[in-house]
Design a protein around this motif. Sequence first.
Motif, mmCIF file in Angstrom:
data_model
loop_
_atom_site.group_PDB
_atom_site.id
_atom_site.type_symbol
_atom_site.label_atom_id
_atom_site.label_comp_id
_atom_site.label_asym_id
_atom_site.label_seq_id
_atom_site.Cartn_x
_atom_site.Cartn_y
_atom_site.Cartn_z
ATOM 1 N N VAL A 138 6.267 -5.023 -8.826
ATOM 2 C CA VAL A 138 7.519 -4.841 -9.572
ATOM 3 C C VAL A 138 7.355 -3.740 -10.763
ATOM 4 O O VAL A 138 7.992 -3.019 -11.057
ATOM 5 C CB VAL A 138 8.258 -5.978 -9.966
ATOM 6 C CG1 VAL A 138 9.163 -5.926 -11.056
ATOM 7 C CG2 VAL A 138 8.836 -6.832 -8.685
ATOM 8 N N GLU A 139 6.292 -4.455 -11.567
ATOM 9 C CA GLU A 139 6.139 -3.517 -12.789
ATOM 10 C C GLU A 139 5.416 -1.918 -12.275
ATOM 11 O O GLU A 139 5.816 -1.154 -13.282
ATOM 12 C CB GLU A 139 4.782 -4.266 -13.559
ATOM 13 C CG GLU A 139 5.013 -5.408 -14.094
ATOM 14 C CD GLU A 139 6.280 -5.298 -15.067
ATOM 15 O OE1 GLU A 139 6.498 -4.430 -15.773
ATOM 16 O OE2 GLU A 139 7.221 -6.138 -14.769
ATOM 17 N N THR A 140 4.756 -1.933 -11.301
ATOM 18 C CA THR A 140 4.535 -0.437 -10.755
ATOM 19 C C THR A 140 5.838 0.442 -10.638
ATOM 20 O O THR A 140 6.082 1.378 -10.866
ATOM 21 C CB THR A 140 3.685 -0.546 -9.543
ATOM 22 O OG1 THR A 140 2.541 -1.192 -9.683
ATOM 23 C CG2 THR A 140 3.388 0.932 -8.932
ATOM 24 N N THR A 173 -4.903 -3.035 4.929
ATOM 25 C CA THR A 173 -4.115 -4.511 4.727
ATOM 26 C C THR A 173 -3.505 -4.678 3.177
ATOM 27 O O THR A 173 -3.885 -3.783 2.626
ATOM 28 C CB THR A 173 -4.960 -5.495 5.011
ATOM 29 O OG1 THR A 173 -5.671 -5.703 3.980
ATOM 30 C CG2 THR A 173 -5.490 -5.438 6.322
ATOM 31 N N GLU A 174 -2.691 -5.668 3.052
ATOM 32 C CA GLU A 174 -2.160 -5.807 1.762
ATOM 33 C C GLU A 174 -3.221 -6.989 0.775
ATOM 34 O O GLU A 174 -2.778 -7.436 -0.096
ATOM 35 C CB GLU A 174 -0.849 -6.284 1.582
ATOM 36 C CG GLU A 174 0.138 -5.460 2.034
ATOM 37 C CD GLU A 174 1.317 -5.968 1.926
ATOM 38 O OE1 GLU A 174 2.399 -5.413 1.422
ATOM 39 O OE2 GLU A 174 1.876 -6.981 2.924
ATOM 40 N N THR A 192 0.819 -1.281 0.012
ATOM 41 C CA THR A 192 0.039 -0.147 -0.161
ATOM 42 C C THR A 192 0.819 1.408 0.092
ATOM 43 O O THR A 192 0.396 2.381 -0.388
ATOM 44 C CB THR A 192 -0.783 -0.015 1.005
ATOM 45 O OG1 THR A 192 -0.003 -0.343 2.420
ATOM 46 C CG2 THR A 192 -2.012 -1.052 1.064
ATOM 47 N N GLY A 193 2.108 1.214 0.209
ATOM 48 C CA GLY A 193 2.909 2.411 0.303
ATOM 49 C C GLY A 193 4.062 2.424 -0.745
ATOM 50 O O GLY A 193 4.850 3.135 -0.624
ATOM 51 N N THR A 194 3.721 1.665 -1.707
ATOM 52 C CA THR A 194 4.589 1.504 -2.982
ATOM 53 C C THR A 194 5.059 2.809 -3.719
ATOM 54 O O THR A 194 5.980 3.220 -3.989
ATOM 55 C CB THR A 194 4.328 0.472 -3.933
ATOM 56 O OG1 THR A 194 4.173 -0.940 -3.382
ATOM 57 C CG2 THR A 194 5.280 0.470 -5.209
#
Length: 335
Positions: free
Chosen positions: A112-114, A282-283, A83-85
Motif C-alpha cells: 500500500v505504501e509503495t 514467490t511472495e 513481486t509485480g507491484t
Amino acid sequence: MVKIAIHGAGSIGCFVGGVWAAAGLDVTLVGRDYVGDAIKSHGMTLTDYDGYSAHVAPDTVSFSTDPAALAETDVIGLAVKSTGTKRAADEIKTHAKPGAVVVSLQNGISNVETLKGLLPEQTVLAGMVPFNVVAMDEGRWHKGTLGVLMAEDHAVLAPIVGAAAQGPAALQLRNDMLEVAWGKLLLNLNNALNALSGLTLYEELSDRNYRRVLAGCIKEALQVLAVSGIKPAKVSAFPPNWLPTFVGSPNFLFNTIGLKLQKVDRHARSSMADDFVAGRATEIDYLNGEVVRLAEMHGLSAPTNAAVVELVKRAEAGEKHAWSGVELRKNVLGK
C-alpha cells in the motif's frame, strides 16, 4: 453504476471479479492470455466450499490483456502478486484516470505504501483477501477456505458492498486496515509451509508437525508485533493471540475443530505452491519476510521466520524437495 476493473485477474482476481459480475456489477478483468482463453471457451463458473455456484456466460464477461482497459474505471482492484507491484503501478499511472480508487488486494504489508508513492494522482486503499482460491479446469474458480473480503472505508466502494453482500466475495469496509493486514499475514505465514510440503492445505494442516512450525512462526511474529506496538486484528475464527496454542494443538483437537471452523476443503492449496510448480518467484519477502524486516527495524531477530524464508529461497533457486512434517519441524525449529 460504478465501473470496476480487476488488474491482475489470476485466481483471486477472477473469483472476486467473477462473483461481483454475477451480482450485477460492471466489472472488467485485466489479465493474461491463458485466462482470457479459458473465459472465452467456458465463461466463468464460481463456486465455494459452502455450496455457492454462479456462472457468467462468455459473451457477458469483459476481459482484456491490455491495461488500457483501466482508462474509464472508477475502482481498480489490484490483485497482482507483490513481486509485480511496480510494473502494475506503472500501468495504472499510464492508463487510469486521475482520482481513480486503487484497492490493493495483495499479500503483505508494504504494498500500500509503495503504491501511494508511485500513484500520486490516484487514491490508494488497503484491501485484504483472507480466503484461498483455486483455479480449476474449464473456467472454474473455487473458494476453498473461510474469510470475508475487507477494504479501507471509502464512499466509492458502497455500491460494491450493497451488490455483493449475499455472495462469497462480500466486501466489508474497515478503518483499521494495518491491523487487519497483520492479522491476515499471521495466517499467511502458512503459505510457505504448504508450498514446501507439496501437499494440499487440508493434508498439510492435518499434520501437527507442520502446524508446530506454523505455531512457531506466528508466536514469533506476535512477539515482534508487540514490541512494535501493533495489535493485529481478528480475521479468522480465533483471536490472534490464541493462534499459536490452537494451531499447535494435538491432531484430535485441531483436525476435528480447526479444519471445520476454517472450512478448509480438499481442493485448497496455497498460491505459493502454484508458484513452485510454475517456477515463478514467490511472495516470501512479503510474507515471512515482513516479520523478519519488522524485527530488524526494532533491533530484534526472527530466526523461525528467517529459516522459512531461506528454505523458500532455496526452492526458488531450483532445489526440489517436498519436506515432510518431521523434516520441516526439525530444520526450522531444531527439534
